[in-house]
Motif scaffolding. Sequence first.
Motif, PDB file in Angstrom:
ATOM      1  N   ARG A 106      -2.717   0.141  -8.808  1.00 24.16           N
ATOM      2  CA  ARG A 106      -2.461  -0.743  -7.889  1.00 24.16           C
ATOM      3  C   ARG A 106      -2.152  -2.647  -8.537  1.00 24.16           C
ATOM      4  O   ARG A 106      -1.477  -3.139  -8.241  1.00 24.16           O
ATOM      5  N   ALA A 107      -3.376  -2.530  -9.775  1.00 22.01           N
ATOM      6  CA  ALA A 107      -3.182  -4.120 -10.155  1.00 22.01           C
ATOM      7  C   ALA A 107      -1.648  -4.030 -11.178  1.00 22.01           C
ATOM      8  O   ALA A 107      -1.463  -5.355 -11.054  1.00 22.01           O
ATOM      9  N   SER A 108      -1.413  -3.116 -11.209  1.00 21.13           N
ATOM     10  CA  SER A 108       0.607  -2.831 -12.371  1.00 21.13           C
ATOM     11  C   SER A 108       1.344  -3.283 -10.997  1.00 21.13           C
ATOM     12  O   SER A 108       1.807  -4.359 -11.064  1.00 21.13           O
ATOM     13  N   SER A 109       1.440  -2.592  -9.949  1.00 18.53           N
ATOM     14  CA  SER A 109       1.900  -2.499  -8.916  1.00 18.53           C
ATOM     15  C   SER A 109       2.146  -4.230  -8.552  1.00 18.53           C
ATOM     16  O   SER A 109       3.077  -4.881  -7.876  1.00 18.53           O
ATOM     17  N   GLU A 110       1.418  -4.756  -7.967  1.00 22.74           N
ATOM     18  CA  GLU A 110       1.021  -6.638  -7.262  1.00 22.74           C
ATOM     19  C   GLU A 110       0.360  -6.846  -8.270  1.00 22.74           C
ATOM     20  O   GLU A 110       0.182  -8.181  -7.407  1.00 22.74           O
ATOM     21  N   LYS A 111       0.578  -6.388  -9.645  1.00 26.10           N
ATOM     22  CA  LYS A 111       0.890  -8.006 -10.173  1.00 26.10           C
ATOM     23  C   LYS A 111      -0.855  -9.247 -10.404  1.00 26.10           C
ATOM     24  O   LYS A 111      -0.991 -10.280  -9.986  1.00 26.10           O
ATOM     25  N   VAL A 112      -2.501  -8.291  -9.961  1.00 27.42           N
ATOM     26  CA  VAL A 112      -3.374  -9.072 -10.050  1.00 27.42           C
ATOM     27  C   VAL A 112      -4.362  -8.444 -10.945  1.00 27.42           C
ATOM     28  O   VAL A 112      -4.048  -7.295 -11.750  1.00 27.42           O
ATOM     29  N   ALA A 113      -5.208  -9.546 -10.826  1.00 27.62           N
ATOM     30  CA  ALA A 113      -6.373  -9.410 -12.049  1.00 27.62           C
ATOM     31  C   ALA A 113      -7.289  -8.196 -11.840  1.00 27.62           C
ATOM     32  O   ALA A 113      -7.535  -7.952 -10.951  1.00 27.62           O
ATOM     33  N   LEU A 114      -7.481  -7.107 -12.688  1.00 27.86           N
ATOM     34  CA  LEU A 114      -7.783  -5.980 -12.576  1.00 27.86           C
ATOM     35  C   LEU A 114      -9.376  -6.627 -13.880  1.00 27.86           C
ATOM     36  O   LEU A 114      -8.878  -6.686 -15.267  1.00 27.86           O
ATOM     37  N   TRP A 115     -10.770  -6.121 -13.705  1.00 30.94           N
ATOM     38  CA  TRP A 115     -11.710  -6.302 -14.715  1.00 30.94           C
ATOM     39  C   TRP A 115     -12.884  -4.761 -14.500  1.00 30.94           C
ATOM     40  O   TRP A 115     -13.131  -4.608 -13.192  1.00 30.94           O
ATOM     41  N   PHE A 116     -13.318  -4.176 -15.479  1.00 29.99           N
ATOM     42  CA  PHE A 116     -14.489  -3.474 -15.078  1.00 29.99           C
ATOM     43  C   PHE A 116     -16.037  -3.740 -15.764  1.00 29.99           C
ATOM     44  O   PHE A 116     -15.489  -4.449 -16.460  1.00 29.99           O
ATOM     45  N   LEU A 117     -16.480  -3.816 -14.878  1.00 33.90           N
ATOM     46  CA  LEU A 117     -18.122  -3.465 -15.527  1.00 33.90           C
ATOM     47  C   LEU A 117     -19.190  -2.382 -15.540  1.00 33.90           C
ATOM     48  O   LEU A 117     -18.864  -1.734 -14.601  1.00 33.90           O
ATOM     49  N   ASP A 118     -19.190  -2.200 -16.733  1.00 31.00           N
ATOM     50  CA  ASP A 118     -19.724  -0.728 -16.907  1.00 31.00           C
ATOM     51  C   ASP A 118     -20.707  -0.917 -17.848  1.00 31.00           C
ATOM     52  O   ASP A 118     -20.813  -1.651 -19.128  1.00 31.00           O
ATOM     53  N   ILE A 169       0.530  -1.257  -0.051  1.00 31.89           N
ATOM     54  CA  ILE A 169      -0.172   0.110  -0.370  1.00 31.89           C
ATOM     55  C   ILE A 169       0.998   1.242   0.134  1.00 31.89           C
ATOM     56  O   ILE A 169       0.470   2.292  -1.080  1.00 31.89           O
ATOM     57  N   TRP A 170       2.326   1.479   0.552  1.00 25.38           N
ATOM     58  CA  TRP A 170       2.657   2.372   0.853  1.00 25.38           C
ATOM     59  C   TRP A 170       3.448   2.586  -0.843  1.00 25.38           C
ATOM     60  O   TRP A 170       3.808   3.547  -1.083  1.00 25.38           O
ATOM     61  N   LYS A 171       3.868   1.433  -1.172  1.00 21.49           N
ATOM     62  CA  LYS A 171       4.113   1.742  -2.977  1.00 21.49           C
ATOM     63  C   LYS A 171       3.140   1.607  -3.932  1.00 21.49           C
ATOM     64  O   LYS A 171       3.314   3.152  -4.323  1.00 21.49           O
ATOM     65  N   LEU A 172       2.123   1.809  -3.547  1.00 19.84           N
ATOM     66  CA  LEU A 172       0.675   2.337  -4.308  1.00 19.84           C
ATOM     67  C   LEU A 172       0.625   3.773  -3.818  1.00 19.84           C
ATOM     68  O   LEU A 172       0.644   4.870  -4.560  1.00 19.84           O
ATOM     69  N   ILE A 173       0.755   4.140  -2.883  1.00 20.03           N
ATOM     70  CA  ILE A 173       0.925   5.330  -2.086  1.00 20.03           C
ATOM     71  C   ILE A 173       2.023   6.289  -2.893  1.00 20.03           C
ATOM     72  O   ILE A 173       1.579   7.072  -2.850  1.00 20.03           O
ATOM     73  N   LYS A 174       3.011   5.996  -3.019  1.00 20.15           N
ATOM     74  CA  LYS A 174       4.347   6.824  -3.267  1.00 20.15           C
ATOM     75  C   LYS A 174       3.574   6.685  -5.099  1.00 20.15           C
ATOM     76  O   LYS A 174       4.196   7.665  -5.533  1.00 20.15           O
TER      77      LYS A 174
END
Length: 642
Positions: A294-306, A104-109
């Motif tokens: 955050r998805a790029s920093s933590e290498k997690v899946a990211l989905w948008f439902l619009d 989270i600190w990495k994301l905040i920076k």
Amino acid sequence: MAQLRPLRLISQRANNNLEISPDSDIVVEVVVDTPVLHLDALYTYGLSQKQSEVCEVGNLLKIPFGKTITTGYVVEIRKRNSKDVGIRGVLSILSSSPLLQPEIWKLIKSVAVRYCTNPSDLIRFAIPPRVANCEKKAITVKPRQVLSAETNLLPKIYGADIAKLDAIKNGAIVLPIAVDSFALIIEFILRKLQDGPTLVILPDLKDTTRLEEQLQNYPGINFTRFDSSMNKSDRYTAFLEILQGAKNLVIGNRSAIFAPLPNLQNIIVYNESDPSHFERRSPYTNTRDLALLRASSEKVALWFLDSSPSLELLRLVESKWLPFYVPSGEFLRKRNIGITSGDAEYSRKNVFTVIRKGLEKGPVLIVVAERGYFNSAICEQCSNQALCACGGKLVLSKASNPPQCSICNVSYPEWKCTWCNSTKFYKFKKGDERHAEEFGKAFPKVRVITSNGSLSQERIGTESCIVIATPGCEPITPEGYGAVVLLDGRAMFNRPYLRSEEEARFRWLNALTLLRNDGEIFLSLADSHPEVQSLLQQTPLKSSRIELQNRKDLQLPPYTRFIEVQCDSKEISVIADQFRSETSLRCEVLGPTQIDKENSKIILKATIEDGARLSEAVYDLLRYRSAKGRKALKVRVDPFTI
């Protein structure tokens, strides 16, 4: 007899020496909670021997800072070296467990650089205020259950392509009209929970409450709500539960993107084009950008439902960075939805026909642009704006009320035009109350309900009625609306800011998700309008792609980055000249533009590639002005209203 004098206490100055001498060889790097922008560096503090045995990265500390005592978070623990001379000691360790996690600190920076803001401001945004009593409560971790979806709506709507869902890490899904969006979201969440802990970000409290109520039908889902609607204790307790891995699903609004969910696997953002995803106060962040970071920093899946993707998201799709799913042609062809449009702002014959058909099936929703009665008036004789002495526009809140100033609330029972002295004025820009009055007369036997920002209706029943709502305040009905009438099209699509079409498109398409699958639609736009053609041809992104191409040709966002800088009108020209003379930045300066009597603004325009360098330069300027004690600038990166 001597006169008695009143007792006088001897004033004593309290001992202010709270310094603790560090007696261990361990020091900590601390991010200090300070609003002073140029003091945003990390500061080194020493630990006592006892403190060094229990201190962890992420702990909240009580520390001396200058002549004051404040708090800060540990971001690094290391051994003392020869440069650590004259360092001050930590007064106490406040939190019993680490609150600021390294990821989270990495994301905040990253976010601080992106949005030209102080990291400590973002920490206050990410971590709720501490409640010491909550840390004493025992938190139990329930065993996680993997549930399967029962509805199978996704394969029915998106066809065979949705089978690839589990194999693809990132993607965007367009939600169709006349389908319950939250039924699709629940099914999607159940699929993603099989991969691991999931974070769901929604635009506002209304949507969060609606999702929370539906999730309660699945007792096997171990979830928590985390947003600003919770009281201080409940919110901090929820934060601790998330931190300790007691929940595998977190739902919330904008600040929940910082939720420290261990072993996070998925981030889902619902309706990222909703204006509520833009933070209206400093640091003026946007959920979409934070989710991408955050998805790029933590290498997690990211989905948008619009219901209607933003142009920023559509640019990622067009660049092949983000896979895209739209309803299949087979699904769209099977539906029987009637669509009527009218060039006139209010074609009575067509509107009334649609309403009558809708009332035979259930309630009818009418979406209007404004609330109130009449929100603008001009002189009937000379056509000049009806204004108050203070300069504010005159509005009519009710039929029986005299014109009233929208700024100072002064009433004008005997109004007279300041230009031609006429006493007659023409009223336009109808609000929801005026619409309710007119539709009530047209359908005297039908109940009329209004829902707006000041008095929002959450739900209605299935009985036939007319609901008049402003955008975002549409009530939910169990079986859907028999008809949805979208009025004030010209007013909504032609507002004087860059995102007016994008916002209007989202507002309308989001309202159409409340329609029954055999309902009726009325659009108050010409048949040739791109939005009408997009719905008639069942190509939901046609109008968005046209606007995206126009933005590309004109080099406007999302193909460029805008940074808006506001300050005193006396200084704005100097700041504009500074950026124009800095050739290494490769930015274009637009303005200055007067905002009010005292303030003006400029817009700094740069390419996406040069945006990071421009953000750094703006942040350096903010730090310099802070160090010199000058008035702070108001800076917004890629603001919603341009």
